[in-house]
Design a protein around this motif. Sequence first.
Motif, PDB file in Angstrom:
ATOM      1  N   GLY A 285     -23.795  35.711  -4.367  1.00 26.39           N
ATOM      2  CA  GLY A 285     -24.218  36.520  -5.505  1.00 26.39           C
ATOM      3  C   GLY A 285     -24.832  37.837  -5.053  1.00 26.39           C
ATOM      4  O   GLY A 285     -24.614  38.890  -5.673  1.00 26.39           O
ATOM      5  N   PHE A 286     -25.582  37.793  -3.963  1.00 20.96           N
ATOM      6  CA  PHE A 286     -26.166  39.015  -3.411  1.00 20.96           C
ATOM      7  C   PHE A 286     -25.079  39.980  -2.951  1.00 20.96           C
ATOM      8  O   PHE A 286     -25.151  41.183  -3.198  1.00 20.96           O
ATOM      9  CB  PHE A 286     -27.087  38.654  -2.241  1.00 20.96           C
ATOM     10  N   GLN A 287     -24.052  39.437  -2.278  1.00 20.60           N
ATOM     11  CA  GLN A 287     -22.945  40.272  -1.827  1.00 20.60           C
ATOM     12  C   GLN A 287     -22.245  40.949  -3.012  1.00 20.60           C
ATOM     13  O   GLN A 287     -21.871  42.123  -2.947  1.00 20.60           O
ATOM     14  CB  GLN A 287     -21.927  39.424  -1.054  1.00 20.60           C
ATOM     15  N   ALA A 288     -22.074  40.190  -4.094  1.00 21.51           N
ATOM     16  CA  ALA A 288     -21.337  40.707  -5.253  1.00 21.51           C
ATOM     17  C   ALA A 288     -22.102  41.798  -5.996  1.00 21.51           C
ATOM     18  O   ALA A 288     -21.504  42.545  -6.784  1.00 21.51           O
ATOM     19  CB  ALA A 288     -21.010  39.564  -6.211  1.00 21.51           C
ATOM     20  N   THR A 289     -23.415  41.897  -5.750  1.00 16.71           N
ATOM     21  CA  THR A 289     -24.220  42.897  -6.472  1.00 16.71           C
ATOM     22  C   THR A 289     -24.805  43.955  -5.545  1.00 16.71           C
ATOM     23  O   THR A 289     -25.666  44.724  -5.968  1.00 16.71           O
ATOM     24  CB  THR A 289     -25.375  42.196  -7.220  1.00 16.71           C
ATOM     25  N   ALA A 290     -24.335  43.976  -4.305  1.00 13.73           N
ATOM     26  CA  ALA A 290     -24.944  44.880  -3.321  1.00 13.73           C
ATOM     27  C   ALA A 290     -24.143  46.153  -3.091  1.00 13.73           C
ATOM     28  O   ALA A 290     -24.353  46.849  -2.100  1.00 13.73           O
ATOM     29  CB  ALA A 290     -25.129  44.137  -1.997  1.00 13.73           C
ATOM     30  N   GLY A 291     -23.207  46.453  -3.964  1.00 13.47           N
ATOM     31  CA  GLY A 291     -22.455  47.684  -3.830  1.00 13.47           C
ATOM     32  C   GLY A 291     -21.417  47.663  -2.727  1.00 13.47           C
ATOM     33  O   GLY A 291     -21.177  48.682  -2.073  1.00 13.47           O
ATOM     34  N   VAL A 292     -20.784  46.516  -2.507  1.00  8.24           N
ATOM     35  CA  VAL A 292     -19.748  46.404  -1.483  1.00  8.24           C
ATOM     36  C   VAL A 292     -18.458  47.057  -1.991  1.00  8.24           C
ATOM     37  O   VAL A 292     -18.300  47.288  -3.195  1.00  8.24           O
ATOM     38  CB  VAL A 292     -19.500  44.921  -1.118  1.00  8.24           C
ATOM     39  N   PRO A 293     -17.496  47.364  -1.103  1.00 11.90           N
ATOM     40  CA  PRO A 293     -16.220  47.938  -1.542  1.00 11.90           C
ATOM     41  C   PRO A 293     -15.501  47.028  -2.543  1.00 11.90           C
ATOM     42  O   PRO A 293     -15.721  45.808  -2.558  1.00 11.90           O
ATOM     43  CB  PRO A 293     -15.430  48.055  -0.227  1.00 11.90           C
ATOM     44  N   PRO A 294     -14.620  47.599  -3.384  1.00  9.35           N
ATOM     45  CA  PRO A 294     -13.950  46.817  -4.443  1.00  9.35           C
ATOM     46  C   PRO A 294     -13.216  45.586  -3.925  1.00  9.35           C
ATOM     47  O   PRO A 294     -13.251  44.531  -4.575  1.00  9.35           O
ATOM     48  CB  PRO A 294     -12.976  47.827  -5.053  1.00  9.35           C
ATOM     49  N   ILE A 295     -12.556  45.695  -2.764  1.00  8.10           N
ATOM     50  CA  ILE A 295     -11.830  44.540  -2.233  1.00  8.10           C
ATOM     51  C   ILE A 295     -12.798  43.414  -1.897  1.00  8.10           C
ATOM     52  O   ILE A 295     -12.583  42.242  -2.241  1.00  8.10           O
ATOM     53  CB  ILE A 295     -11.005  44.943  -0.990  1.00  8.10           C
ATOM     54  N   LYS A 376     -31.181  23.059 -11.830  1.00 10.91           N
ATOM     55  CA  LYS A 376     -32.184  23.258 -10.778  1.00 10.91           C
ATOM     56  C   LYS A 376     -31.602  24.058  -9.608  1.00 10.91           C
ATOM     57  O   LYS A 376     -32.277  24.914  -9.031  1.00 10.91           O
ATOM     58  CB  LYS A 376     -32.695  21.904 -10.281  1.00 10.91           C
ATOM     59  N   ILE A 377     -30.349  23.775  -9.263  1.00 12.19           N
ATOM     60  CA  ILE A 377     -29.703  24.512  -8.176  1.00 12.19           C
ATOM     61  C   ILE A 377     -29.561  25.983  -8.548  1.00 12.19           C
ATOM     62  O   ILE A 377     -29.829  26.881  -7.736  1.00 12.19           O
ATOM     63  CB  ILE A 377     -28.332  23.896  -7.855  1.00 12.19           C
ATOM     64  N   LEU A 378     -29.156  26.246  -9.787  1.00 15.06           N
ATOM     65  CA  LEU A 378     -29.032  27.632 -10.231  1.00 15.06           C
ATOM     66  C   LEU A 378     -30.385  28.335 -10.208  1.00 15.06           C
ATOM     67  O   LEU A 378     -30.486  29.505  -9.800  1.00 15.06           O
ATOM     68  CB  LEU A 378     -28.449  27.678 -11.643  1.00 15.06           C
ATOM     69  N   SER A 379     -31.432  27.615 -10.616  1.00 12.10           N
ATOM     70  CA  SER A 379     -32.764  28.201 -10.612  1.00 12.10           C
ATOM     71  C   SER A 379     -33.221  28.527  -9.195  1.00 12.10           C
ATOM     72  O   SER A 379     -33.775  29.602  -8.934  1.00 12.10           O
ATOM     73  CB  SER A 379     -33.750  27.236 -11.285  1.00 12.10           C
ATOM     74  N   THR A 380     -32.962  27.587  -8.267  1.00 10.21           N
ATOM     75  CA  THR A 380     -33.328  27.817  -6.865  1.00 10.21           C
ATOM     76  C   THR A 380     -32.549  28.983  -6.275  1.00 10.21           C
ATOM     77  O   THR A 380     -33.108  29.833  -5.580  1.00 10.21           O
ATOM     78  CB  THR A 380     -33.070  26.546  -6.034  1.00 10.21           C
ATOM     79  N   SER A 381     -31.253  29.032  -6.564  1.00 10.02           N
ATOM     80  CA  SER A 381     -30.417  30.120  -6.056  1.00 10.02           C
ATOM     81  C   SER A 381     -30.887  31.468  -6.584  1.00 10.02           C
ATOM     82  O   SER A 381     -30.913  32.462  -5.843  1.00 10.02           O
ATOM     83  CB  SER A 381     -28.955  29.892  -6.447  1.00 10.02           C
ATOM     84  N   PHE A 382     -31.279  31.496  -7.844  1.00  8.46           N
ATOM     85  CA  PHE A 382     -31.743  32.758  -8.422  1.00  8.46           C
ATOM     86  C   PHE A 382     -33.055  33.201  -7.785  1.00  8.46           C
ATOM     87  O   PHE A 382     -33.282  34.411  -7.579  1.00  8.46           O
ATOM     88  CB  PHE A 382     -31.916  32.624  -9.935  1.00  8.46           C
ATOM     89  N   SER A 383     -33.901  32.228  -7.442  1.00  8.15           N
ATOM     90  CA  SER A 383     -35.157  32.565  -6.762  1.00  8.15           C
ATOM     91  C   SER A 383     -34.882  33.191  -5.393  1.00  8.15           C
ATOM     92  O   SER A 383     -35.489  34.206  -5.023  1.00  8.15           O
ATOM     93  CB  SER A 383     -36.022  31.309  -6.604  1.00  8.15           C
ATOM     94  N   TYR A 384     -33.966  32.581  -4.650  1.00  9.28           N
ATOM     95  CA  TYR A 384     -33.581  33.151  -3.355  1.00  9.28           C
ATOM     96  C   TYR A 384     -32.951  34.534  -3.538  1.00  9.28           C
ATOM     97  O   TYR A 384     -33.182  35.444  -2.734  1.00  9.28           O
ATOM     98  CB  TYR A 384     -32.579  32.234  -2.644  1.00  9.28           C
ATOM     99  N   PHE A 385     -32.146  34.661  -4.584  1.00  7.27           N
ATOM    100  CA  PHE A 385     -31.448  35.924  -4.848  1.00  7.27           C
ATOM    101  C   PHE A 385     -32.443  37.057  -5.090  1.00  7.27           C
ATOM    102  O   PHE A 385     -32.299  38.163  -4.538  1.00  7.27           O
ATOM    103  CB  PHE A 385     -30.524  35.740  -6.047  1.00  7.27           C
ATOM    104  N   THR A 386     -33.435  36.816  -5.933  1.00 11.59           N
ATOM    105  CA  THR A 386     -34.428  37.856  -6.226  1.00 11.59           C
ATOM    106  C   THR A 386     -35.222  38.220  -4.984  1.00 11.59           C
ATOM    107  O   THR A 386     -35.591  39.392  -4.785  1.00 11.59           O
ATOM    108  CB  THR A 386     -35.380  37.396  -7.341  1.00 11.59           C
ATOM    109  N   LEU A 387     -35.483  37.237  -4.123  1.00 10.80           N
ATOM    110  CA  LEU A 387     -36.189  37.520  -2.869  1.00 10.80           C
ATOM    111  C   LEU A 387     -35.340  38.409  -1.958  1.00 10.80           C
ATOM    112  O   LEU A 387     -35.851  39.377  -1.365  1.00 10.80           O
ATOM    113  CB  LEU A 387     -36.527  36.206  -2.157  1.00 10.80           C
ATOM    114  N   LEU A 388     -34.047  38.092  -1.850  1.00  7.35           N
ATOM    115  CA  LEU A 388     -33.150  38.910  -1.034  1.00  7.35           C
ATOM    116  C   LEU A 388     -33.060  40.334  -1.571  1.00  7.35           C
ATOM    117  O   LEU A 388     -33.056  41.309  -0.796  1.00  7.35           O
ATOM    118  CB  LEU A 388     -31.754  38.289  -0.993  1.00  7.35           C
ATOM    119  N   LYS A 389     -32.963  40.468  -2.888  1.00  8.69           N
ATOM    120  CA  LYS A 389     -32.866  41.803  -3.490  1.00  8.69           C
ATOM    121  C   LYS A 389     -34.133  42.604  -3.203  1.00  8.69           C
ATOM    122  O   LYS A 389     -34.080  43.821  -2.972  1.00  8.69           O
ATOM    123  CB  LYS A 389     -32.643  41.699  -4.995  1.00  8.69           C
ATOM    124  N   ALA A 390     -35.284  41.915  -3.225  1.00 11.11           N
ATOM    125  CA  ALA A 390     -36.542  42.607  -2.946  1.00 11.11           C
ATOM    126  C   ALA A 390     -36.606  43.069  -1.496  1.00 11.11           C
ATOM    127  O   ALA A 390     -37.145  44.143  -1.195  1.00 11.11           O
ATOM    128  CB  ALA A 390     -37.715  41.682  -3.254  1.00 11.11           C
TER     129      ALA A 390
END
Length: 394
Positions: A285-295, A376-390
């Motif tokens: 999810g982080f990769q998909a929102t980090a401004g990577v090239p279209p491919i 619960k898995i989605l909630s945990t993943s989102f917590s990790y995601f927000t930490l990575l984005k920060a």
Amino acid sequence: MAESTEESTEVRFKSFIRVPEAFFDVIGVARYGPTTDRKRLRFLLFWSSFGNTTVCVVLEMIYFMLAARSGLANFLQLTALASCTGFSALSVAKIMTIKLHETKLTEMLRELESLFPEAGMLQEHYGVHRYYREGQFVMKSFSILYMILIWIFNLMPLVSMVIGYRAEHVWHKELPYFMWYWYDWHRAGYFEITFVQQNWGGFVSAVYNLSTDLMYCAFILLFCIQFDIVAQRLRHARPDDRAGLIETVRIHQKVIEQCNELERIFSPSLLVNFLLSSVIICLVGFQATAGVPPIDLFKFILFLISSLVQVFLLCYYGNKLIVASDQISYSAFEGHWIDASGSYQKSLLLVMVRSLKSQKLTALKFSVISLASFSKILSTSFSYFTLLKAIYEP
């Protein structure tokens, strides 16, 4: 008219495990039934595939550690590498679950086949066709999704090389995955061998994940059929039919034992699956929102969808097992017990009390496999995601 013809067709037991067994054939795992033919070929195929996939995981880990230590790769590249490494490592853990318990799983399938209703009328009465259609739709759809995912990852560098050559008339050699090699893989001959080796490893990793999950789903579908049979027998039992009640209890007890055995076999890999899936979903999810090239964006969105679907299927079928086992006590209560003798009613009461305990699969007792665990898995993943984005975007 077409629907009635389909319903009257008898469904074979092996139809429920046809799709996972097709993938088992590809990687050299023995099929259910007679396995005397091509035994040596299966042995070589499995261990060569397993060895190559394990080597790929080790080489990815070495590359990750060297890149993180030397600054060879940036943060975005490291997270992409970590998600692919996690996917491969998870696949190895899953297929070892199947391989280490191959004999026991075959015994369980034989037991379930002995309980399976073969007659067309019984299958229609117990709703076997409904389970069959659901299983075929889920398994084939999931298989197509996974195959599209892995071959996009495997062949995208080749497409990029061809496009680059047509634009610049120069071959810019690329590999599908980041791995450490002790030789210069750019050299002629070495590149082709390395490219095939990585494609083989990626494909086998996908098949390991896919075949194990589909067999898990097939087992639960077969359990649900048996719980439905028990529920139907209790609901339509004649008063004081002790022979019928004893047979129903025998089926119920066998299915409970099978569920407990499946829990013992799959519980460790389910724990590893849930732990790694939380991290993989976060990283992808982080990769998909980090401004990577279209491919790359397309690849990682597909990877994210596949990871979410994979975890959802495990949780959905775990929840399905709970619901199927919970119906037994209600079905017994709905039966014709009012006109039965006191002793028969007491026997039926024992069945109802035992049925109050749901059959469930767990991740080594840490979490029950259900739709609640998916959230619960989605909630945990989102917590990790927000930490990575920060961290990445301070």
